[in-house]
Motif scaffolding. Sequence first.
Motif, PDB file in Angstrom:
ATOM      1  N   CYS A   7     -25.165  -9.992  12.713  1.00 28.56           N
ATOM      2  CA  CYS A   7     -26.474 -10.445  12.251  1.00 28.56           C
ATOM      3  C   CYS A   7     -27.340  -9.295  11.737  1.00 28.56           C
ATOM      4  O   CYS A   7     -27.160  -8.132  12.103  1.00 28.56           O
ATOM      5  N   GLY A   8     -28.285  -9.663  10.869  1.00 31.70           N
ATOM      6  CA  GLY A   8     -29.256  -8.691  10.374  1.00 31.70           C
ATOM      7  C   GLY A   8     -28.756  -7.876   9.200  1.00 31.70           C
ATOM      8  O   GLY A   8     -29.050  -6.688   9.073  1.00 31.70           O
ATOM      9  N   LEU A   9     -28.020  -8.522   8.300  1.00 32.77           N
ATOM     10  CA  LEU A   9     -27.487  -7.818   7.132  1.00 32.77           C
ATOM     11  C   LEU A   9     -28.557  -7.756   6.037  1.00 32.77           C
ATOM     12  O   LEU A   9     -29.211  -8.751   5.741  1.00 32.77           O
ATOM     13  N   THR A  10     -28.698  -6.595   5.437  1.00 30.02           N
ATOM     14  CA  THR A  10     -29.761  -6.420   4.445  1.00 30.02           C
ATOM     15  C   THR A  10     -29.315  -5.704   3.170  1.00 30.02           C
ATOM     16  O   THR A  10     -30.038  -5.718   2.177  1.00 30.02           O
ATOM     17  N   ARG A  11     -28.139  -5.067   3.207  1.00 29.54           N
ATOM     18  CA  ARG A  11     -27.728  -4.219   2.078  1.00 29.54           C
ATOM     19  C   ARG A  11     -26.355  -4.638   1.560  1.00 29.54           C
ATOM     20  O   ARG A  11     -25.560  -5.237   2.282  1.00 29.54           O
ATOM     21  N   LEU A  12     -26.062  -4.273   0.327  1.00 31.84           N
ATOM     22  CA  LEU A  12     -24.756  -4.574  -0.247  1.00 31.84           C
ATOM     23  C   LEU A  12     -23.651  -3.936   0.586  1.00 31.84           C
ATOM     24  O   LEU A  12     -22.601  -4.557   0.815  1.00 31.84           O
ATOM     25  N   CYS A  13     -23.862  -2.725   1.064  1.00 33.09           N
ATOM     26  CA  CYS A  13     -22.828  -2.063   1.864  1.00 33.09           C
ATOM     27  C   CYS A  13     -22.591  -2.794   3.187  1.00 33.09           C
ATOM     28  O   CYS A  13     -21.477  -2.753   3.736  1.00 33.09           O
ATOM     29  N   ASP A  14     -23.609  -3.499   3.700  1.00 33.82           N
ATOM     30  CA  ASP A  14     -23.412  -4.321   4.903  1.00 33.82           C
ATOM     31  C   ASP A  14     -22.435  -5.455   4.604  1.00 33.82           C
ATOM     32  O   ASP A  14     -21.553  -5.776   5.400  1.00 33.82           O
ATOM     33  N   ILE A  15     -22.623  -6.092   3.442  1.00 35.28           N
ATOM     34  CA  ILE A  15     -21.751  -7.191   3.045  1.00 35.28           C
ATOM     35  C   ILE A  15     -20.340  -6.679   2.804  1.00 35.28           C
ATOM     36  O   ILE A  15     -19.347  -7.325   3.189  1.00 35.28           O
ATOM     37  N   GLU A  16     -20.213  -5.527   2.188  1.00 36.92           N
ATOM     38  CA  GLU A  16     -18.891  -4.947   1.964  1.00 36.92           C
ATOM     39  C   GLU A  16     -18.181  -4.687   3.282  1.00 36.92           C
ATOM     40  O   GLU A  16     -16.966  -4.911   3.403  1.00 36.92           O
ATOM     41  N   GLU A  20     -14.805  -6.690   4.771  1.00 36.13           N
ATOM     42  CA  GLU A  20     -13.620  -5.957   5.217  1.00 36.13           C
ATOM     43  C   GLU A  20     -13.223  -6.370   6.638  1.00 36.13           C
ATOM     44  O   GLU A  20     -12.042  -6.557   6.938  1.00 36.13           O
ATOM     45  N   ALA A  21     -14.220  -6.538   7.494  1.00 37.81           N
ATOM     46  CA  ALA A  21     -13.955  -6.861   8.899  1.00 37.81           C
ATOM     47  C   ALA A  21     -13.633  -8.339   9.120  1.00 37.81           C
ATOM     48  O   ALA A  21     -12.912  -8.697  10.041  1.00 37.81           O
ATOM     49  N   LEU A  22     -14.234  -9.197   8.295  1.00 37.42           N
ATOM     50  CA  LEU A  22     -14.039 -10.654   8.359  1.00 37.42           C
ATOM     51  C   LEU A  22     -14.435 -11.286   9.707  1.00 37.42           C
ATOM     52  O   LEU A  22     -13.620 -11.969  10.346  1.00 37.42           O
ATOM     53  N   PRO A  23     -15.702 -11.130  10.115  1.00 40.35           N
ATOM     54  CA  PRO A  23     -16.198 -11.937  11.228  1.00 40.35           C
ATOM     55  C   PRO A  23     -16.315 -13.385  10.759  1.00 40.35           C
ATOM     56  O   PRO A  23     -16.090 -13.684   9.580  1.00 40.35           O
ATOM     57  N   ASP A  24     -16.675 -14.284  11.673  1.00 38.32           N
ATOM     58  CA  ASP A  24     -16.783 -15.698  11.317  1.00 38.32           C
ATOM     59  C   ASP A  24     -18.128 -16.034  10.680  1.00 38.32           C
ATOM     60  O   ASP A  24     -18.222 -16.957   9.868  1.00 38.32           O
ATOM     61  N   PHE A  25     -19.168 -15.304  11.084  1.00 39.16           N
ATOM     62  CA  PHE A  25     -20.527 -15.583  10.621  1.00 39.16           C
ATOM     63  C   PHE A  25     -21.232 -14.277  10.238  1.00 39.16           C
ATOM     64  O   PHE A  25     -21.003 -13.236  10.859  1.00 39.16           O
ATOM     65  N   ALA A  26     -22.106 -14.371   9.240  1.00 38.71           N
ATOM     66  CA  ALA A  26     -22.955 -13.251   8.829  1.00 38.71           C
ATOM     67  C   ALA A  26     -24.396 -13.742   8.831  1.00 38.71           C
ATOM     68  O   ALA A  26     -24.682 -14.806   8.276  1.00 38.71           O
ATOM     69  N   GLY A  27     -25.288 -12.991   9.460  1.00 36.56           N
ATOM     70  CA  GLY A  27     -26.657 -13.459   9.619  1.00 36.56           C
ATOM     71  C   GLY A  27     -27.664 -12.764   8.725  1.00 36.56           C
ATOM     72  O   GLY A  27     -27.666 -11.534   8.609  1.00 36.56           O
ATOM     73  N   PHE A  28     -28.532 -13.578   8.104  1.00 35.20           N
ATOM     74  CA  PHE A  28     -29.671 -13.077   7.335  1.00 35.20           C
ATOM     75  C   PHE A  28     -30.944 -13.466   8.083  1.00 35.20           C
ATOM     76  O   PHE A  28     -31.151 -14.646   8.396  1.00 35.20           O
ATOM     77  N   GLU A  40     -34.508 -13.991  -2.228  1.00 40.64           N
ATOM     78  CA  GLU A  40     -33.821 -13.615  -3.471  1.00 40.64           C
ATOM     79  C   GLU A  40     -32.780 -12.522  -3.232  1.00 40.64           C
ATOM     80  O   GLU A  40     -31.707 -12.497  -3.858  1.00 40.64           O
ATOM     81  N   ASN A  41     -33.070 -11.621  -2.283  1.00 38.64           N
ATOM     82  CA  ASN A  41     -32.100 -10.571  -1.950  1.00 38.64           C
ATOM     83  C   ASN A  41     -30.919 -11.155  -1.166  1.00 38.64           C
ATOM     84  O   ASN A  41     -29.772 -10.757  -1.363  1.00 38.64           O
ATOM     85  N   ALA A  42     -31.237 -12.099  -0.273  1.00 37.70           N
ATOM     86  CA  ALA A  42     -30.173 -12.751   0.494  1.00 37.70           C
ATOM     87  C   ALA A  42     -29.245 -13.527  -0.437  1.00 37.70           C
ATOM     88  O   ALA A  42     -28.023 -13.546  -0.246  1.00 37.70           O
ATOM     89  N   LEU A  43     -29.821 -14.161  -1.452  1.00 37.61           N
ATOM     90  CA  LEU A  43     -29.012 -14.906  -2.412  1.00 37.61           C
ATOM     91  C   LEU A  43     -28.045 -13.976  -3.142  1.00 37.61           C
ATOM     92  O   LEU A  43     -26.862 -14.305  -3.323  1.00 37.61           O
ATOM     93  N   ALA A  44     -28.536 -12.816  -3.532  1.00 42.29           N
ATOM     94  CA  ALA A  44     -27.677 -11.852  -4.230  1.00 42.29           C
ATOM     95  C   ALA A  44     -26.536 -11.391  -3.326  1.00 42.29           C
ATOM     96  O   ALA A  44     -25.389 -11.262  -3.771  1.00 42.29           O
ATOM     97  N   LEU A  45     -26.847 -11.167  -2.051  1.00 36.52           N
ATOM     98  CA  LEU A  45     -25.809 -10.737  -1.116  1.00 36.52           C
ATOM     99  C   LEU A  45     -24.837 -11.872  -0.822  1.00 36.52           C
ATOM    100  O   LEU A  45     -23.627 -11.650  -0.691  1.00 36.52           O
ATOM    101  N   ARG A  46     -25.362 -13.086  -0.708  1.00 30.77           N
ATOM    102  CA  ARG A  46     -24.491 -14.231  -0.430  1.00 30.77           C
ATOM    103  C   ARG A  46     -23.445 -14.400  -1.532  1.00 30.77           C
ATOM    104  O   ARG A  46     -22.305 -14.811  -1.276  1.00 30.77           O
ATOM    105  N   LYS A  47     -23.816 -14.092  -2.742  1.00 29.96           N
ATOM    106  CA  LYS A  47     -22.892 -14.274  -3.864  1.00 29.96           C
ATOM    107  C   LYS A  47     -21.664 -13.373  -3.759  1.00 29.96           C
ATOM    108  O   LYS A  47     -20.624 -13.677  -4.350  1.00 29.96           O
ATOM    109  N   VAL A  48     -21.784 -12.273  -3.008  1.00 26.74           N
ATOM    110  CA  VAL A  48     -20.633 -11.365  -2.855  1.00 26.74           C
ATOM    111  C   VAL A  48     -20.024 -11.457  -1.462  1.00 26.74           C
ATOM    112  O   VAL A  48     -19.060 -10.758  -1.161  1.00 26.74           O
TER     113      VAL A  48
END
Length: 202
Positions: A7-16, A20-28, A40-48
């Motif tokens: 939980c608490g992802l905010t950056r593109l590198c967090d999503i990357e 790579e790790a493939l947890p079941d859930f990612a929290g914004f 709008e930032n969460a939407l951009a991250l969700r797309k990747v």
Amino acid sequence: MTKIKICGLTRLCDIEAVNEALPDFAGFVFAESRRRIAPENALALRKVLNDGIKAVGVFVDARIEEILGICSQGIIDVIQLHGQENQDYINKLRDITGKPIIKAVRVRSGEDIKAAGGFSCHYLLLDAYSQKAQGGTGETFDWNLAAQVNKPFFLAGGLKRDNIIEAIETLAPFGVDISSGVESNKVKDREKILEIVDLIRR
């Protein structure tokens, strides 16, 4: 197998890192927090974000219209409520969105957990109580109190490499919610994310 939420992802590198790790859930986190992210930032991250990872939106006493707006953009798959939201509020969200709902409980006693068990949410999230924080505290609580839980739950609060296996073996939660436990200098740490997901899966 225990589900994993980072939980608490905010950056593109967090999503990357989670891709790579493939947890079941990612929290914004959309509530007031140092981890808060604009829709709008969460939407951009969700797309990747990897399609196999479900996105969770964390809210604290938000207007229902705010949550519906974020849902309508396809940003999140699951709604997590971390405030004083009542049964009527939960029912309305369930009826309108059809999305799974996680209701957080700030645990001081078994009575807190018993009371939350009556909510029509899909899951509870058990976290440590703090007078200062409505969201995550980074602290653990008395895990023995979790014996009061009557529905699937996520365990949160101070989970990290050193205690995660003990927590899972002791409580057998549906899932674990990790945020500060995979951070260094208050930002997500790729190596810690990879390490803890691998540790849990093994």
